[in-house]
Structures are given as C-alpha cells and as structure tokens.
Design an enzyme around this catalytic site. Structure first.
Site, PDB file in Angstrom:
ATOM      1  N   PHE A  50       0.849  -1.447  -0.148  1.00  0.00           N
ATOM      2  CA  PHE A  50      -0.024  -0.250   0.139  1.00  0.00           C
ATOM      3  C   PHE A  50       0.535   1.214  -0.084  1.00  0.00           C
ATOM      4  O   PHE A  50       1.986   1.189   0.386  1.00  0.00           O
ATOM      5  CB  PHE A  50      -1.083  -0.022   1.039  1.00  0.00           C
ATOM      6  CG  PHE A  50      -2.103  -1.737   1.723  1.00  0.00           C
ATOM      7  CD1 PHE A  50      -3.282  -1.026   1.197  1.00  0.00           C
ATOM      8  CD2 PHE A  50      -1.320  -2.250   2.191  1.00  0.00           C
ATOM      9  CE1 PHE A  50      -4.284  -1.833   1.193  1.00  0.00           C
ATOM     10  CE2 PHE A  50      -2.651  -3.507   1.783  1.00  0.00           C
ATOM     11  CZ  PHE A  50      -3.631  -3.606   1.180  1.00  0.00           C
ATOM     12  N   GLU A  51       0.357   1.982  -0.343  1.00  0.00           N
ATOM     13  CA  GLU A  51       1.210   3.409  -0.676  1.00  0.00           C
ATOM     14  C   GLU A  51       1.457   3.896   0.175  1.00  0.00           C
ATOM     15  O   GLU A  51       2.288   5.284   1.120  1.00  0.00           O
ATOM     16  CB  GLU A  51       0.519   4.727  -1.223  1.00  0.00           C
ATOM     17  CG  GLU A  51       0.962   5.722  -2.029  1.00  0.00           C
ATOM     18  CD  GLU A  51       0.379   6.582  -3.059  1.00  0.00           C
ATOM     19  OE1 GLU A  51      -0.911   5.985  -3.308  1.00  0.00           O
ATOM     20  OE2 GLU A  51       0.335   7.853  -3.090  1.00  0.00           O
ATOM     21  N   ASN A  52       0.822   4.183   1.700  1.00  0.00           N
ATOM     22  CA  ASN A  52       1.260   4.435   3.281  1.00  0.00           C
ATOM     23  C   ASN A  52       2.012   3.537   4.119  1.00  0.00           C
ATOM     24  O   ASN A  52       2.577   3.766   4.833  1.00  0.00           O
ATOM     25  CB  ASN A  52      -0.031   4.789   3.774  1.00  0.00           C
ATOM     26  CG  ASN A  52      -0.748   2.516   4.041  1.00  0.00           C
ATOM     27  OD1 ASN A  52      -0.474   2.447   3.873  1.00  0.00           O
ATOM     28  ND2 ASN A  52      -1.733   2.854   5.137  1.00  0.00           N
ATOM     29  N   GLY A  53       3.062   2.228   3.259  1.00  0.00           N
ATOM     30  CA  GLY A  53       3.688   1.582   3.312  1.00  0.00           C
ATOM     31  C   GLY A  53       3.465  -0.309   4.023  1.00  0.00           C
ATOM     32  O   GLY A  53       4.243  -0.606   4.394  1.00  0.00           O
ATOM     33  N   GLY A 129       0.697   8.639  -5.251  1.00  0.00           N
ATOM     34  CA  GLY A 129       1.810   7.840  -6.682  1.00  0.00           C
ATOM     35  C   GLY A 129       1.303   7.034  -7.252  1.00  0.00           C
ATOM     36  O   GLY A 129       2.465   6.236  -7.988  1.00  0.00           O
TER      37      GLY A 129
END
Length: 252
Positions: A50-53, A129
């Site tokens: 996921f883009e939040n890590g 992203g």
C-alpha cells in the site's frame, strides 16, 4: 447465479488479474476488494503493498474504508515508510499495480490533474503515487467507470503515462514497467493490441450492448465479433466481496 452489482462484477474480473505469489501495489476502493478476493481464492500467497507503506500477506480481519484503517495495520507483515514502498517499485519488485483516473485515452494514458475547457478547468488531486506505479510496475490494471466524458481520444494532461503514442513509446522514453495490460470498466474489459498498444475490447459484460460501449468511448474502438462476454462472479466471489464490504459501500 445470484444477482450482483456492476461493482461486484468489476471486482471479480480485477481479482483474476492477480497471480499467486505476486507483489501487488493495491489501490483503494474496488482494487482493494479485488486483492482481498484474490487472496481468499486463487492467489493465497499474493502480497499487497500500500502507498502508505503497509505490506500484507494476509487478508484484513475486518472491512476497510481507507488503507490506514486499523484493520489494515493489525497483522501486517510490515509498516514501513513511503520511501521504502516506492523503493520496491524502483527496484522492479512490484509485479502489478492498480490505478484509476478522471480521463483515459486510447493508449491508456491517465489524467488526474485537470479536466474541462482551457482557462476554466477543474483542478483535480494530481498524481499521488500513481505516476510512479504507472512508470515502474511490471504491468498495470486500470479500474474506472465507463463514461464518454472520461474515455477521450486524447487526455488533456498526462498525469500517469500509459503507452504514450503507442507502439514502442515506452521503450523509447525509458520507462521500465510494462504499462497498462487491462482496463476494467462497468461495461467491458479492454486489453491492448500487442503491436499498436491501442486499447481494444476483450469482453463485454453480460447484459451490455456492444453499441453502448461504442457510444461511451471517445474513439472508434475495436470490438471483436462475435463479442466475448465477461464471466459472471461466482457465488464464492460474491460471498467474499460481501464479507469485506457488507454494506456495499464500495461495490454497490
């Protein structure tokens, strides 16, 4: 076959794009549910990034509204910084990325920056992203609603590159990822011609007239004859989707 919504059909079709053991850059809404469905059925060892890590190798225990909701953090394999998540993209480790857009053109280029007439356009959120995913993921699957104003001959602004002007454009411009492989809408599924890289219809959803697809697409789209029909979601597919989206918040 039980009744289903267009959203549930899109989720089931998108899930089939995910292979087992693949690392998948998961978006929110329908792509998130597609990942959970794939993990629960044919791709039990797929890993979600996921883009939040957040990195997960198991379905979330409860429904999600956003990727940072507590159920997505609990039991995650790793909660890292965004720079590390993007680093996996740069290293060529991501097999598949999901994104969407406000506009898309015949070569799969996406606009999420601005729409409307020159001088009076509407400013949109921009890339986030998405441009990184479009440039560097091994392949890209785009999920979006099929409307004439959104499927345009040429996007007003290229936020996330698809196949550019077609053919070898990506190679000529040094983009390492494979680019768009499929576009899944609420009317049909597109793939891309292997030589021209132009979007072509692969299947039309049950109950949809091919002329409706033509009318909602802003260029003379190629539709095969006889036209293949998109497989309907199975009873198992629907049970999984409704377990993770019990109120139909995303899939109705």
């Amino acid at each position: 076959m039980a009744a289903y919504t267009p959203g549930e059909l899109m989720i089931a079709r998108a899930a089939r794009e995910i292979g087992d053991r693949e690392l998948v850059f998961v978006g929110m809404r329908l792509p998130l549910l597609a990942f959970l469905l794939a993990r629960s059925t044919h791709a039990p060892q797929a890993v979600g990034l996921f883009e939040n890590g957040v990195l997960r190798d198991s379905p979330t225990p409860d429904p999600l509204i956003t990727m940072s909701d507590p159920p997505n953090l609990r039991g995650a394999r790793m909660c890292m910084g965004m720079e590390l998540a993007m680093g996996l993209l740069q290293a060529g480790r991501v097999d598949l990325g999901f994104i969407g857009g406000a506009e898309i053109d015949r070569y799969g280029n996406l606009n999420t920056t601005e729409v409307g007439p020159d001088g009076a356009g509407i400013r949109l959120p921009g890339s986030g992203g998405a441009c990184d995913i479009a440039c560097m993921a091994g392949r890209l699957v785009i999920v979006m609603k099929h409307e004439r104003r959104r499927f345009v001959e040429r996007v007003r602004y290229v936020t996330s590159p698809g196949h550019g002007t077609g053919r070898t454009w990506r190679e000529e411009n040094g983009l390492p990822g494979g680019g768009p492989a499929a576009v899944i809408t609420d009317k049909c599924v597109f793939t891309f011609h292997p030589r021209t890289r132009e979007m072509v219809v692969a299947s039309v959803h049950p109950g949809v007239d091919p002329d409706e697809v033509r009318a909602l697409t802003g260029w003379p789209v190629v539709i095969p004859s006889p036209v293949p029909r998109t497989p309907e979601p199975t009873a198992e597919d629907l049970a999984v989707i409704r377990r993770y989206d019990p109120e139909g918040f995303w899939s109705r």
